[in-house]
Design an enzyme around this catalytic site. Structure first.
Site, PDB file in Angstrom:
ATOM      1  CG  MET A 166      57.155  31.697  46.485  1.00 11.12           C
ATOM      2  SD  MET A 166      57.259  31.745  44.668  1.00 11.12           S
ATOM      3  CE  MET A 166      58.868  32.500  44.439  1.00 11.12           C
ATOM      4  CB  SER A 181      61.683  33.973  50.367  1.00  8.62           C
ATOM      5  OG  SER A 181      61.880  34.017  48.967  1.00  8.62           O
ATOM      6  CB  THR A 182      57.742  35.655  48.149  1.00  9.00           C
ATOM      7  OG1 THR A 182      58.531  34.856  47.279  1.00  9.00           O
ATOM      8  CG2 THR A 182      56.762  36.493  47.344  1.00  9.00           C
ATOM      9  CG  ASP A 212      66.250  28.363  52.267  1.00 17.76           C
ATOM     10  OD1 ASP A 212      66.934  27.413  52.687  1.00 17.76           O
ATOM     11  OD2 ASP A 212      66.703  29.522  52.117  1.00 17.76           O
ATOM     12  CG  HIS A 261      65.422  33.543  49.537  1.00 21.18           C
ATOM     13  ND1 HIS A 261      64.406  32.616  49.434  1.00 21.18           N
ATOM     14  CD2 HIS A 261      66.355  32.978  50.353  1.00 21.18           C
ATOM     15  CE1 HIS A 261      64.715  31.536  50.142  1.00 21.18           C
ATOM     16  NE2 HIS A 261      65.887  31.736  50.711  1.00 21.18           N
TER      17      HIS A 261
END
Length: 393
Positions: free
Chosen positions: A333, A209-210, A336, A240
């Site tokens: 973050m 993600s991030t 998940d 993401h």
């Protein structure tokens, strides 16, 4: 404190621990809406609001700023040109690129991520979308708070943040890859699981993600045929990202890593040596079985507030490949991938994760590491070689 002409601010009201933000956009209306959305959170203080990259560079050299929300298309100096100058003027500052949901915007954003931007934010195309979209405002606030915690840690309050997100240890460290470890990088070493005897992975499933695009370039680049031979298994990736951005991500991985990479369509055959990326707004799951696997995409409800989500991908990998599943969790973050990786381990597979010091946000990898699911927790530069070693068993 005197602000430069064209800059707007509010009196400090959030205390010494507030995250200081500068908003950069050529539209005064957009700047106002972004600032209003941010200022609704008591842990954020918008200290500057400017209309182009040059003004942002001038301001960054004179003010203490933790996070910059930086538009791409601006007169005088655009965001991509300003990015390296901002990082030079204020190395500690984290930069979020605000990009329109267009192919050009996604391509420039990907270049900015490779140049040192910490994250990106898909910007609605109309002011009414910013004003009326709770999801956009929530994403803006969450990303700014996550990226600001490392440089201006919030004072302990015993409660939760303005958005309801806790300040758990796994969310604290927020850095760019290559930064020296900060004082926030202090979590205890996770307890590692042994790799099962005779482990022979048939697939590599990656969640991120991030900060994920930069990490994916590093890890997948290490698996390129030019870095040590043919890749004998397929790679599937859930990052993401919104639609269009995942298309551009696949193209950049193919060019940068010199490996075949595609954004998945429904019914795509899972091929060894190829990277298969979940399309934005769709979950990606493995259908069929290990002998004849295919990839399906769907728009089932988001999981962990995400679509695509890592957990459904991991569950499907276990269903198709059982104990021959190798899961890799990169910077991001939230948590998940945690429940899906638990199923990987229970089936006899292996989970490895990016370490705290090299993660932009140690949320997702921190969740699986502190949950006792990992066989290895490694710096970003060592993850690719570790995957290659496990595939060679």
């Amino acid at each position: 404190m005197t602000l430069p002409t064209g800059t707007q601010s509010r009196p400090p009201s959030s205390g010494a621990g507030a995250i200081r933000v500068m908003v950069v956009d050529d539209s005064a209306v957009i700047r106002g809406l972004l600032s209003k959305a941010l200022e609704q959170d008591p842990d954020i203080e918008v200290v500057a609001s400017v209309g182009n990259g040059q003004m942002a560079v001038n301001t960054a050299g004179r003010m203490e700023i933790d996070v910059i929300v930086l538009d791409i298309e601006m007169p005088v100096m655009d965001g991509l040109t300003a990015l390296p100058l901002l990082l030079k003027a204020s190395p500690r500052t984290r930069i979020v690129m605000a990009s329109t949901l267009t192919r050009r915007g996604a391509d420039i954003t990907m270049k900015a991520m490779r140049a040192g931007a910490a994250d990106y934010l898909p910007k609605p195309t109309a002011t009414r979308d910013i004003h009326g979209a709770d999801g956009f405002r929530q994403e803006l606030v969450q990303k700014v708070k996550a990226l600001g915690r490392a440089v201006r840690p919030a004072a302990p309050t015993g409660g939760t943040s303005g958005t309801g997100a806790s300040t758990a240890a796994s969310e604290r460290p927020v850095r760019r890859p290559g930064d020296a470890p900060s004082a926030n990088t202090r979590s205890a070493a996770p307890i590692l699981r042994p790799v099962p005897r005779g482990f022979n992975p048939a697939i590599v499933a990656i969640g991120s993600s991030t900060g994920g695009p930069q990490a994916l370039f590093e890890v997948i680049g290490a698996l390129s045929p030019k870095r040590g031979g043919a890749l004998s298994v397929p790679i599937i990736v859930t990052q993401h990202m919104p639609a269009t951005f995942t298309t551009i991500l696949a193209e950049h991985i193919a060019r940068q890593c010199d490996i075949e990479a595609i954004e998945v369509s429904d019914g795509e055959v899972l091929r060894p040596g190829r990277v298969h990326i979940a399309p934005g707004q769709f979950h990606m799951v493995v259908g069929g079985n290990a002998a004849s696997p295919v990839l399906r995409i769907n728009q089932d409800p988001p999981e962990n507030f995400c679509r695509p989500s890592v957990d459904p991908m991991m569950r499907s990998v276990v269903k198709a490949f059982g104990g021959r599943s190798l899961a890799v969790i990169l910077t991001g973050m939230g948590h998940d991938g945690l429940s899906g990786c638990r199923q990987v381990v229970e089936a006899g597979g292996v989970v490895i994760a990016q370490d705290e010091a090299s993660s932009v946000v140690w949320g997702m990898p921190g969740a699986v590491a502190t949950g006792g699911l990992c066989s290895e927790v490694l710096p970003l530069a060592k993850l690719g070689p570790s995957v290659r070693k496990l595939l060679a068993h």
